[in-house]
Design a protein around this motif. Structure first.
Motif, PDB file in Angstrom:
ATOM      1  N   ALA A 243       6.833 103.621   9.980  1.00 43.47           N
ATOM      2  CA  ALA A 243       6.695 103.850   8.549  1.00 43.47           C
ATOM      3  C   ALA A 243       6.804 105.333   8.233  1.00 43.47           C
TER       4      ALA A 243
ATOM      5  N   ASP B 184      11.846 107.881   2.245  1.00 39.10           N
ATOM      6  CA  ASP B 184      10.839 107.692   1.209  1.00 39.10           C
ATOM      7  C   ASP B 184      11.220 106.660   0.159  1.00 39.10           C
ATOM      8  N   GLU B 185      12.479 106.244   0.116  1.00 41.99           N
ATOM      9  CA  GLU B 185      12.903 105.269  -0.874  1.00 41.99           C
ATOM     10  C   GLU B 185      12.346 103.893  -0.512  1.00 41.99           C
ATOM     11  N   PRO B 186      11.631 103.266  -1.441  1.00 40.91           N
ATOM     12  CA  PRO B 186      11.037 101.968  -1.114  1.00 40.91           C
ATOM     13  C   PRO B 186      12.112 100.896  -0.941  1.00 40.91           C
ATOM     14  N   GLN B 187      11.855 100.004  -0.018  1.00 35.72           N
ATOM     15  CA  GLN B 187      12.757  98.910   0.291  1.00 35.72           C
ATOM     16  C   GLN B 187      12.350  97.714  -0.574  1.00 35.72           C
ATOM     17  N   SER B 188      13.315  96.898  -0.979  1.00 39.75           N
ATOM     18  CA  SER B 188      12.953  95.696  -1.727  1.00 39.75           C
ATOM     19  C   SER B 188      12.206  94.754  -0.792  1.00 39.75           C
ATOM     20  N   LEU B 189      11.384  93.907  -1.365  1.00 39.76           N
ATOM     21  CA  LEU B 189      10.632  92.959  -0.555  1.00 39.76           C
ATOM     22  C   LEU B 189      11.582  92.027   0.190  1.00 39.76           C
TER      23      LEU B 189
ATOM     24  N   ALA C 197      12.981  93.879   3.126  1.00 44.17           N
ATOM     25  CA  ALA C 197      11.937  94.088   4.135  1.00 44.17           C
ATOM     26  C   ALA C 197      11.649  92.796   4.893  1.00 44.17           C
TER      27      ALA C 197
END
Length: 139
Positions: free
Chosen positions: A27, A32-37, A40
């Protein structure tokens, strides 16, 4: 050492172990860009299939353990499982096992806490991620 000091030391030890896990290191290395659920979940399916992630979930809770053992001892576990499966319109065969009942109850809990009205919810995102993985070249 008092009982309270021993308990605090034990909790600190568990917390330190959690901080040093490979998942934490991964992690930290991720951008830093969030991944879609969905993405993931698809990635998690790939890692599970490659034996890089465990397919088991572990829950340590003395009170719940006692309750579930009590349900088994009183022959009421299957009743809870059937009620849980009915709650989510889930036609599963194993609602008479501890694992089956827990799976149904976790799904109920996820549905209950899912407050995102903009999409179909956490469970649907999990299904979409699974479909994404099985439709990919990685499968």
């Amino acid at each position: 050492m008092s009982e309270e000091e021993a308990e605090n030391a034990w909790e600190q030890s568990k917390e330190q172990k959690r901080k040093d896990t490979p998942a934490k290191a991964e992690a930290d290395d991720a951008d830093d860009e969030p991944q879609s659920l969905e993405d993931a979940v698809a990635e998690a399916y790939e890692k599970i299939d490659n034996n890089d992630l465990s397919s088991n979930l572990t829950l340590r809770d003395e009170n719940l353990a006692a309750l579930f053992h009590g349900l088994e001892g009183a022959n009421q576990l299957e009743d809870v499982g059937v009620a849980a499966a009915d709650e989510i319109n889930w036609d599963q065969e194993d609602t008479d096992t501890r694992a089956g009942v827990l799976r149904a109850l976790v799904r109920i809990g996820l549905n209950e806490v899912d407050s995102d009205e903009d999409d179909d919810g956490i469970i649907q995102a999990g299904k979409d991620g699974r479909r994404q993985y099985y439709d990919s070249d990685d499968f």
